[in-house]
Design a protein around this motif. Structure first.
Motif, PDB file in Angstrom:
ATOM      1  N   CYS A  68       0.766  -1.302   0.032  1.00  0.00           N
ATOM      2  CA  CYS A  68      -0.093  -0.108  -0.137  1.00  0.00           C
ATOM      3  C   CYS A  68       0.962   1.345   0.127  1.00  0.00           C
ATOM      4  O   CYS A  68       0.596   2.315  -0.885  1.00  0.00           O
ATOM      5  N   LYS A  71       2.494   1.479  -3.301  1.00  0.00           N
ATOM      6  CA  LYS A  71       1.662   1.746  -4.307  1.00  0.00           C
ATOM      7  C   LYS A  71       1.721   0.439  -5.443  1.00  0.00           C
ATOM      8  O   LYS A  71       1.773   0.708  -6.803  1.00  0.00           O
ATOM      9  N   HIS A 105      -3.582  -7.861   0.283  1.00  0.00           N
ATOM     10  CA  HIS A 105      -2.514  -7.939  -0.272  1.00  0.00           C
ATOM     11  C   HIS A 105      -1.696  -9.162   0.116  1.00  0.00           C
ATOM     12  O   HIS A 105      -1.001  -9.866  -0.632  1.00  0.00           O
TER      13      HIS A 105
END
Length: 129
Positions: A68, A71, A105
Motif C-alpha cells: 500500500c 503503491k 495484499h
C-alpha cells in the motif's frame, strides 16, 4: 368431597413425595468462587512471576503494508526478490501479524508465492539441517 380434589399423587400415578432426596446430599458449591467474583492477582505484577515491573519499556510502531505504501498494485509471481522477503528460512509464508501486510495484499502474496513454488522459483521447504 374435599379429599377427592386434593390427591396425594401427581398426574401419571407418580407420587410427589418420591424416593428422590431433597438435594441435601449435593455439595453447596461453597469452595468454588461465584461467576461474578475474580481471583486475586498473581504475585509479581501483571506479567506474572519474572515479568518486567512498571509496564512496557518500549514502543512498538504499528506496521504498515509495504504494498500500500509503495503503491504496488500487482504482485508478480516472477519477482522472486520481493516474494522471498515474505517467506521464512523454513519455507513457510510469514503471517500478516509479523509482516504488517494488509489482508487483500496477503491473499495475493500467498497466491504468488504458491505459483512461484510450483514453477520452482521458490523452494517449498528450507534447507535440511
Amino acid at each position: 368431597m374435599a379429599d377427592e380434589t386434593t390427591a396425594t399423587s401427581a398426574p401419571g400415578g407418580h407420587s410427589s413425595g418420591g424416593d428422590r432426596p431433597s438435594g441435601g446430599d449435593r455439595p453447596s458449591g461453597g469452595d468454588r468462587p461465584d461467576r461474578g467474583e475474580r481471583r486475586p492477582p498473581r504475585p509479581g505484577g501483571p506479567g506474572g512471576p519474572g515479568g518486567r515491573e512498571g509496564g512496557r519499556k518500549y514502543f512498538r510502531r504499528k506496521k504498515v503494508c509495504k504494498f500500500c505504501v509503495e503503491k504496488i498494485e500487482a504482485i508478480n509471481y516472477k519477482d522472486v526478490r520481493l516474494l522471498a522477503q515474505f517467506v521464512a528460512e523454513s519455507g513457510k509464508i510469514v503471517p500478516r501479524r509479523l509482516t504488517g501486510v494488509c489482508t487483500p495484499h496477503q491473499r495475493r502474496l500467498s497466491c504468488a508465492i504458491k505459483q512461484a513454488r510450483n514453477i520452482a522459483l521458490l523452494p517449498f521447504a528450507g534447507r535440511a539441517s
